[in-house]
Design a protein around this motif. Structure first.
Motif, PDB file in Angstrom:
ATOM      1  N   LEU A 124       0.814  -1.207   0.000  1.00 29.62           N
ATOM      2  CA  LEU A 124       0.000   0.000   0.000  1.00 29.62           C
ATOM      3  C   LEU A 124       0.855   1.268   0.000  1.00 29.62           C
ATOM      4  O   LEU A 124       0.445   2.289  -0.570  1.00 29.62           O
ATOM      5  N   MET A 125       2.002   1.216   0.640  1.00 29.49           N
ATOM      6  CA  MET A 125       2.864   2.398   0.717  1.00 29.49           C
ATOM      7  C   MET A 125       3.885   2.457  -0.419  1.00 29.49           C
ATOM      8  O   MET A 125       4.310   3.547  -0.807  1.00 29.49           O
ATOM      9  N   PHE A 126       4.273   1.302  -0.964  1.00 28.57           N
ATOM     10  CA  PHE A 126       5.258   1.251  -2.063  1.00 28.57           C
ATOM     11  C   PHE A 126       4.749   0.300  -3.148  1.00 28.57           C
ATOM     12  O   PHE A 126       5.271  -0.820  -3.304  1.00 28.57           O
ATOM     13  N   PRO A 127       3.724   0.695  -3.904  1.00 25.71           N
ATOM     14  CA  PRO A 127       3.136  -0.226  -4.889  1.00 25.71           C
ATOM     15  C   PRO A 127       3.808  -0.186  -6.257  1.00 25.71           C
ATOM     16  O   PRO A 127       3.398  -0.932  -7.156  1.00 25.71           O
ATOM     17  N   TYR A 128       4.802   0.646  -6.434  1.00 23.63           N
ATOM     18  CA  TYR A 128       5.300   0.908  -7.785  1.00 23.63           C
ATOM     19  C   TYR A 128       6.138  -0.237  -8.337  1.00 23.63           C
ATOM     20  O   TYR A 128       6.241  -0.394  -9.560  1.00 23.63           O
ATOM     21  N   THR A 129       6.739  -1.029  -7.476  1.00 26.06           N
ATOM     22  CA  THR A 129       7.594  -2.121  -7.952  1.00 26.06           C
ATOM     23  C   THR A 129       6.851  -3.441  -8.087  1.00 26.06           C
ATOM     24  O   THR A 129       7.442  -4.424  -8.540  1.00 26.06           O
ATOM     25  N   HIS A 130       5.586  -3.467  -7.702  1.00 27.36           N
ATOM     26  CA  HIS A 130       4.816  -4.702  -7.785  1.00 27.36           C
ATOM     27  C   HIS A 130       4.413  -4.946  -9.237  1.00 27.36           C
ATOM     28  O   HIS A 130       3.930  -4.035  -9.921  1.00 27.36           O
ATOM     29  N   GLN A 131       4.571  -6.186  -9.698  1.00 25.37           N
ATOM     30  CA  GLN A 131       4.323  -6.506 -11.099  1.00 25.37           C
ATOM     31  C   GLN A 131       3.021  -7.273 -11.324  1.00 25.37           C
ATOM     32  O   GLN A 131       2.207  -6.894 -12.155  1.00 25.37           O
ATOM     33  N   ASP A 132       2.823  -8.349 -10.597  1.00 23.86           N
ATOM     34  CA  ASP A 132       1.673  -9.217 -10.820  1.00 23.86           C
ATOM     35  C   ASP A 132       0.518  -8.753  -9.923  1.00 23.86           C
ATOM     36  O   ASP A 132       0.575  -8.872  -8.696  1.00 23.86           O
ATOM     37  N   TRP A 133      -0.566  -8.253 -10.532  1.00 25.97           N
ATOM     38  CA  TRP A 133      -1.714  -7.759  -9.796  1.00 25.97           C
ATOM     39  C   TRP A 133      -2.943  -8.655  -9.940  1.00 25.97           C
ATOM     40  O   TRP A 133      -4.020  -8.308  -9.450  1.00 25.97           O
ATOM     41  N   GLU A 134      -2.801  -9.775 -10.575  1.00 26.75           N
ATOM     42  CA  GLU A 134      -3.951 -10.647 -10.832  1.00 26.75           C
ATOM     43  C   GLU A 134      -4.268 -11.492  -9.599  1.00 26.75           C
ATOM     44  O   GLU A 134      -3.377 -12.056  -8.955  1.00 26.75           O
ATOM     45  N   VAL A 135      -5.563 -11.564  -9.283  1.00 27.95           N
ATOM     46  CA  VAL A 135      -6.026 -12.385  -8.162  1.00 27.95           C
ATOM     47  C   VAL A 135      -6.026 -13.842  -8.590  1.00 27.95           C
ATOM     48  O   VAL A 135      -6.525 -14.197  -9.661  1.00 27.95           O
ATOM     49  N   PHE A 258      -2.306   4.760  -7.364  1.00 27.73           N
ATOM     50  CA  PHE A 258      -1.666   3.730  -8.187  1.00 27.73           C
ATOM     51  C   PHE A 258      -2.173   2.345  -7.808  1.00 27.73           C
ATOM     52  O   PHE A 258      -2.460   1.516  -8.685  1.00 27.73           O
ATOM     53  N   PHE A 259      -2.304   2.095  -6.512  1.00 28.91           N
ATOM     54  CA  PHE A 259      -2.794   0.791  -6.037  1.00 28.91           C
ATOM     55  C   PHE A 259      -4.233   0.551  -6.490  1.00 28.91           C
ATOM     56  O   PHE A 259      -4.575  -0.553  -6.941  1.00 28.91           O
ATOM     57  N   ILE A 260      -5.093   1.555  -6.365  1.00 26.99           N
ATOM     58  CA  ILE A 260      -6.497   1.393  -6.742  1.00 26.99           C
ATOM     59  C   ILE A 260      -6.637   1.139  -8.233  1.00 26.99           C
ATOM     60  O   ILE A 260      -7.393   0.248  -8.674  1.00 26.99           O
ATOM     61  N   VAL A 261      -5.919   1.908  -9.067  1.00 33.56           N
ATOM     62  CA  VAL A 261      -6.024   1.737 -10.517  1.00 33.56           C
ATOM     63  C   VAL A 261      -5.555   0.359 -10.939  1.00 33.56           C
ATOM     64  O   VAL A 261      -6.226  -0.337 -11.715  1.00 33.56           O
ATOM     65  N   ARG A 262      -4.419  -0.085 -10.423  1.00 35.48           N
ATOM     66  CA  ARG A 262      -3.905  -1.388 -10.826  1.00 35.48           C
ATOM     67  C   ARG A 262      -4.759  -2.536 -10.300  1.00 35.48           C
ATOM     68  O   ARG A 262      -4.900  -3.563 -10.964  1.00 35.48           O
ATOM     69  N   SER A 263      -5.344  -2.372  -9.126  1.00 32.45           N
ATOM     70  CA  SER A 263      -6.173  -3.448  -8.565  1.00 32.45           C
ATOM     71  C   SER A 263      -7.523  -3.531  -9.249  1.00 32.45           C
ATOM     72  O   SER A 263      -7.981  -4.618  -9.641  1.00 32.45           O
ATOM     73  N   LEU A 264      -8.202  -2.387  -9.405  1.00 28.58           N
ATOM     74  CA  LEU A 264      -9.522  -2.395 -10.028  1.00 28.58           C
ATOM     75  C   LEU A 264      -9.452  -2.628 -11.523  1.00 28.58           C
ATOM     76  O   LEU A 264     -10.446  -3.031 -12.133  1.00 28.58           O
ATOM     77  N   LYS A 265      -8.310  -2.346 -12.117  1.00 28.23           N
ATOM     78  CA  LYS A 265      -8.160  -2.617 -13.547  1.00 28.23           C
ATOM     79  C   LYS A 265      -8.333  -4.098 -13.837  1.00 28.23           C
ATOM     80  O   LYS A 265      -8.932  -4.477 -14.852  1.00 28.23           O
ATOM     81  N   MET A 266      -7.836  -4.941 -12.956  1.00 31.47           N
ATOM     82  CA  MET A 266      -7.978  -6.385 -13.147  1.00 31.47           C
ATOM     83  C   MET A 266      -9.407  -6.849 -12.877  1.00 31.47           C
ATOM     84  O   MET A 266      -9.821  -7.895 -13.348  1.00 31.47           O
ATOM     85  N   LYS A 267     -10.176  -6.048 -12.131  1.00 27.20           N
ATOM     86  CA  LYS A 267     -11.543  -6.448 -11.798  1.00 27.20           C
ATOM     87  C   LYS A 267     -12.558  -5.890 -12.783  1.00 27.20           C
ATOM     88  O   LYS A 267     -13.454  -6.600 -13.245  1.00 27.20           O
ATOM     89  N   ILE A 268     -12.438  -4.597 -13.097  1.00 29.34           N
ATOM     90  CA  ILE A 268     -13.440  -3.929 -13.921  1.00 29.34           C
ATOM     91  C   ILE A 268     -13.173  -4.113 -15.417  1.00 29.34           C
ATOM     92  O   ILE A 268     -14.065  -4.463 -16.190  1.00 29.34           O
ATOM     93  N   LEU A 269     -11.943  -3.899 -15.819  1.00 30.81           N
ATOM     94  CA  LEU A 269     -11.626  -3.970 -17.246  1.00 30.81           C
ATOM     95  C   LEU A 269     -11.439  -5.391 -17.747  1.00 30.81           C
ATOM     96  O   LEU A 269     -11.364  -5.614 -18.946  1.00 30.81           O
ATOM     97  N   SER A 270     -11.361  -6.367 -16.853  1.00 26.32           N
ATOM     98  CA  SER A 270     -11.146  -7.742 -17.301  1.00 26.32           C
ATOM     99  C   SER A 270     -12.395  -8.377 -17.898  1.00 26.32           C
ATOM    100  O   SER A 270     -12.309  -9.396 -18.561  1.00 26.32           O
ATOM    101  N   SER A 271     -13.566  -7.764 -17.672  1.00 25.30           N
ATOM    102  CA  SER A 271     -14.815  -8.322 -18.200  1.00 25.30           C
ATOM    103  C   SER A 271     -15.196  -7.748 -19.550  1.00 25.30           C
ATOM    104  O   SER A 271     -16.319  -7.929 -20.004  1.00 25.30           O
TER     105      SER A 271
END
Length: 312
Positions: A124-135, A258-271
């Motif tokens: 949550l504080m350093f999300p920029y280096t995280h690569q895989d956001w898929e649940v 950044f965290f919200i966009v990358r997380s919700l992108k996999m949920k909302i845009l994946s459909s």
């Protein structure tokens, strides 16, 4: 003839006759075992050699009272009846809660461990280096948070909310502005903003007919992650003043967006693939991207609104 002499005549002492056999005694015979007067003027008891101590008498009385309580059938029946009523009340409460909230689903969002909590706070504080956001899923079922860092949880938002209230009370106390009414106003304001945010997200997804696997608990979790940044912002404001507050506000806001966009992108845009054949499919990706960006941009506004009055 001698006349009878009317003086005192010696009479034999009568023997004390005991009660007849088979008749109950009206009083206990204490002639031998009861207290007797000695030559010194003290009473001597046949049951104890010295005067009874108050502590011993109280302890014995308490022990007898406890034993009578547990051996009394009426007390046991009352305890059993009370336990049965408590169990029935618990079942009724669980049944009513289950009508609105699935307990199994709620347990999923609290299935965390220490390792997950530490990694999620760092994310949550350093999300920029995280690569895989898929649940990740196992047999069409999402893995619990302790096995998947990308899974949303409700443990961190709830604990962060409580910590935020404690920190707000401390900040108000330092500024000599603390009162239960002010702290209650902070808590109610934070809850109201969260409810408004979640309802706005649900309404937007419904109006745009976005078919995703986002549940209400997921939206509450993503909305509650802002409290981590709020805690960091208030702490920096208390330690370093207004300059530290604004620097921390900028950092936590950018990280959360950044965290919200990358997380919700996999949920909302994946459909999109499932809805691409419908009418107006070309406009749906743009609207869904707008929803995701609006949710992310709205987070710094709420953070500033809920923390600016705590740092002066």
């Amino acid at each position: 003839m001698d006349l009878p002499h009317h003086g005192h005549r010696a009479t034999k002492p009568r023997a004390r006759a005991g009660p007849p056999a088979g008749d109950p005694m009206l009083f206990d015979d204490t002639s031998s075992g009861g207290p007797q007067m000695t030559n010194q003027g003290y009473y001597n008891s046949g049951y104890m050699s010295g005067p009874p101590s108050a502590g011993a008498g109280a302890g014995a009385g308490a022990g007898v009272g406890v034993n009578n309580l547990f051996t009394d059938p009426m007390a046991n029946a009352a305890m059993m009846y009370g336990s049965s009523i408590a169990n029935q009340g618990k079942d009724i409460v669980n049944k009513e809660i289950s009508r609105f909230v699935s307990m199994n689903k709620l347990k999923y969002f609290f299935a965390v461990d220490t390792k997950y909590v530490i990694k999620k706070l760092m994310l949550l504080m350093f999300p920029y280096t995280h690569q895989d956001w898929e649940v990740r899923y196992h047999r069409d079922t999402p893995l619990p948070p302790r096995h998947d860092l990308n899974a949303p949880d409700l443990y961190i938002p709830s604990m962060a909310f409580i910590t935020y209230l404690l920190l707000a009370g401390m900040a108000l106390g330092i500024q000599k502005r603390f009162s239960p009414e002010v702290l209650g106003l902070c808590a109610s304001t934070a809850l109201v903003w969260m409810v408004i945010e979640v309802l706005a997200m649900l309404l937007s997804l419904y109006l745009l007919t976005v078919h995703s696997d986002l549940s209400t608990f997921d939206l509450i979790a993503y909305s509650g992650y802002k409290y981590v940044g709020m805690i960091f912002t208030v702490l920096c404001g208390l330690l370093f003043g207004s300059d530290g507050y604004y620097v921390a506000l900028a950092w936590s806001s950018c990280a959360l967006m950044f965290f919200i966009v990358r997380s919700l992108k996999m949920k909302i845009l994946s459909s999109l693939s499932s809805d691409s054949m419908g009418a107006g499919a070309s406009a749906k990706p743009r609207f869904r991207l707008y929803i995701t960006m609006a949710i992310a941009i709205f987070q710094p506004v709420i953070i500033y609104w809920l923390t600016s009055h705590l740092v002066r």
